[in-house]
Structure formats: C-alpha cells, structure tokens
Design a protein around this motif. Sequence first.
Motif, short mmCIF file in Angstrom:
data_model
loop_
_atom_site.label_atom_id
_atom_site.label_comp_id
_atom_site.label_asym_id
_atom_site.label_seq_id
_atom_site.Cartn_x
_atom_site.Cartn_y
_atom_site.Cartn_z
N ILE A 28 31.74 44.46 36.35
CA ILE A 28 32.93 44.78 37.14
C ILE A 28 33.38 43.55 37.95
CG2 ILE A 28 33.80 46.11 39.10
CD1 ILE A 28 32.16 48.48 38.07
N LEU A 29 32.41 42.90 38.61
CA LEU A 29 32.75 41.72 39.40
C LEU A 29 33.28 40.59 38.52
CD1 LEU A 29 29.73 41.61 41.91
CD2 LEU A 29 32.09 42.27 42.40
N PHE A 30 32.65 40.42 37.34
CA PHE A 30 33.11 39.40 36.41
C PHE A 30 34.51 39.73 35.89
CE2 PHE A 30 33.46 37.76 32.03
CZ PHE A 30 33.34 36.41 32.29
N GLY A 31 34.73 41.00 35.54
CA GLY A 31 36.03 41.42 35.04
C GLY A 31 37.12 41.25 36.09
N PHE A 32 36.78 41.58 37.34
CA PHE A 32 37.73 41.41 38.43
C PHE A 32 38.10 39.93 38.59
CE2 PHE A 32 38.38 40.14 42.81
CZ PHE A 32 39.48 40.91 43.16
N THR A 33 37.09 39.07 38.63
CA THR A 33 37.34 37.63 38.82
C THR A 33 38.14 37.06 37.66
OG1 THR A 33 35.24 37.47 40.03
CG2 THR A 33 36.24 35.41 39.28
N LEU A 34 37.81 37.48 36.44
CA LEU A 34 38.53 36.99 35.26
C LEU A 34 39.98 37.45 35.29
CD1 LEU A 34 37.86 35.37 32.68
CD2 LEU A 34 37.56 37.55 31.50
N SER A 35 40.20 38.71 35.67
CA SER A 35 41.57 39.23 35.76
C SER A 35 42.35 38.48 36.82
CB SER A 35 41.54 40.73 36.11
OG SER A 35 40.89 41.47 35.12
N CYS A 36 41.69 38.22 37.94
CA CYS A 36 42.33 37.48 39.03
C CYS A 36 42.73 36.09 38.56
CB CYS A 36 41.37 37.41 40.22
SG CYS A 36 42.08 36.71 41.72
#
Length: 301
Positions: A128-136
Amino acid sequence: MVWVINGLLYGFFTALYTLVNQHYKMNAYLLGIWRGFGISVLFFPFLYFNFPWPQTAYHWGMLILQGLCIGFYDSHLFFASANYGAGATSRVLGLATLVTSVFWWLLTPEGFESLITDGSVFITLILILFGFTLSCWYMYKDTLSRPVVKYMIPVIFSLAAMSIITKELAIHGSSVWPAITYYLVIPTFVSGCYNSYYYIATEKPGFLGFFKNVFSKHATKVGLYIVLFSAALITAKNISLRSAPNPGYVMCLVLTAPIFVFLLNKYNKIPDNVSVKAGFSMIFFIVLLIVLVNGNFGVVD
C-alpha cells in the motif's frame, strides 16, 4: 478514525500554507518570523491554565530540536513555494511518506517486530505504501524539475524528523492539551529565533530596519494569514500524530495537500497540470491504508 480526520485537515491547511507565498512571494525568513513568534505569542496565555511543565531535559531537548526543524522547514518551504509554486513544492513532500515510516520502524524495533509477525498484513502494508508513493510520483513526474526535487530533499528529511519528534513527545510526554499548548509556544518561539537570525544575517536590515520590515503593513497582512493557517495546521497535526500508530501513515494523509492545491489553483485559473488518473489511484491507496490501520488487523506500528 480521529487521526484520519485530522490528517486530512492537516493536508488541507498545508495546502493553504504553501499557497500563501506562491501568491505573495515574500522573503521566507520574514514569514518564518511571523509564523514562529506570532503563534507563540498568540498561545502563550494558555500556559496559565496550570498545565504541568515538561519535567525532563529530554523533553525540553525534543521541544527545542523540534523548533529548529520547524525553522528550517518553514523557511525552505516558503522559498520553494515562491520560486517553484505551491503545486510542485507540495508534491515533492510525497517522498516523506516512506522516509518517515522507515525511520519510525528503525526507532521502534519492538513494535516493528510485533508488526512483522503477521507476514500477510505487513506485506500488504508495504504494498500500500509503495503503491501510494508510486501513484504520487506518476501523478506529478511530468511537472517536477530536478531543481525543486534537489532543493526539497533536506525539507523531506526535516518533515520526517518533525513528525517523529511529535510522535515521540506524544508517547513520553503529557496529555493532549498541555502537549499542543507547549508545541504552539516553545518550538514555534525557537523557530522564530532561527528565522530572525537568518533574516538578519542574509538581509542585514539593521536594528530599526528589522522591526520596520517585520511590522510593515504588507508583512503584517501576510503574516497574519500564516499565523491563522499554521495554528490550525499544528493543532490538526498534533492530534493526528498522537493517535496514529506510525507517523508515516499521517504523512500519506498530509500528501492530499497537492490535491487541494490543484483544486484551489484550478479555481483561481492558475496552471497546475497533474495526472487525474494517478491522483485517483493515490486516493485509492489512502483508503486502503485507512482500512488496514483502523481495522482489526494488528497494525500497531
């Protein structure tokens, strides 16, 4: 869920905070003086409610260190928003999510060990944290330049340090009202001293010139905006960080600030191009994080 609501409020007021100097483009140290001393003076009377004062040198040291971090963070953020715009400035702060989370785990090995006992929950959290950062990152990669990223790297670590110190004070300090009051008085006063020093060192206004510039009609007007937004920002930040299991999770919510900046810029017809699809993706991962942390899944750190 209190930390979620206040985290979103933290993000909203951070957006307003960065937008002020995008518009006015004032000297960042001057705004830092208003931000620091203004809030400190405004909330100083609340110390007379017989709150217990910090009892240890460690607690005082953390408050003073927090003030120095605030002074550095404020001045750099104001300079960046004036030079690069509020949109680009707030977007780079997305990198603070993983930095804060990892630093907190390193400082709390006992809680981290409890977290990784359930491998499926921990891996889900990392995804989730990785996906959030990647999306950002994808949301803003076409609108970011190397100069703003390079300039904001120290600010990211400063923001991570500020969040961790706030969480540390919440764990080892006093109850919510004294903690917020001390934060609004002591560290902000230190940050005012920090920005005063650098304003005098860089601008060399002289004794009378210093007070003339600080209390000019224009500086007073903009300074009052900063004090107002900052008081709300700090209060929401403290409440959110006190109740969230990991300060890095609060950083995810703070990073809704670029969305608020984008909407406010759009309303004011200021160009601020972002990827809407990536923005919705980021919101999706924020929702997943809220569900995972607030559900009964054993996320304690």
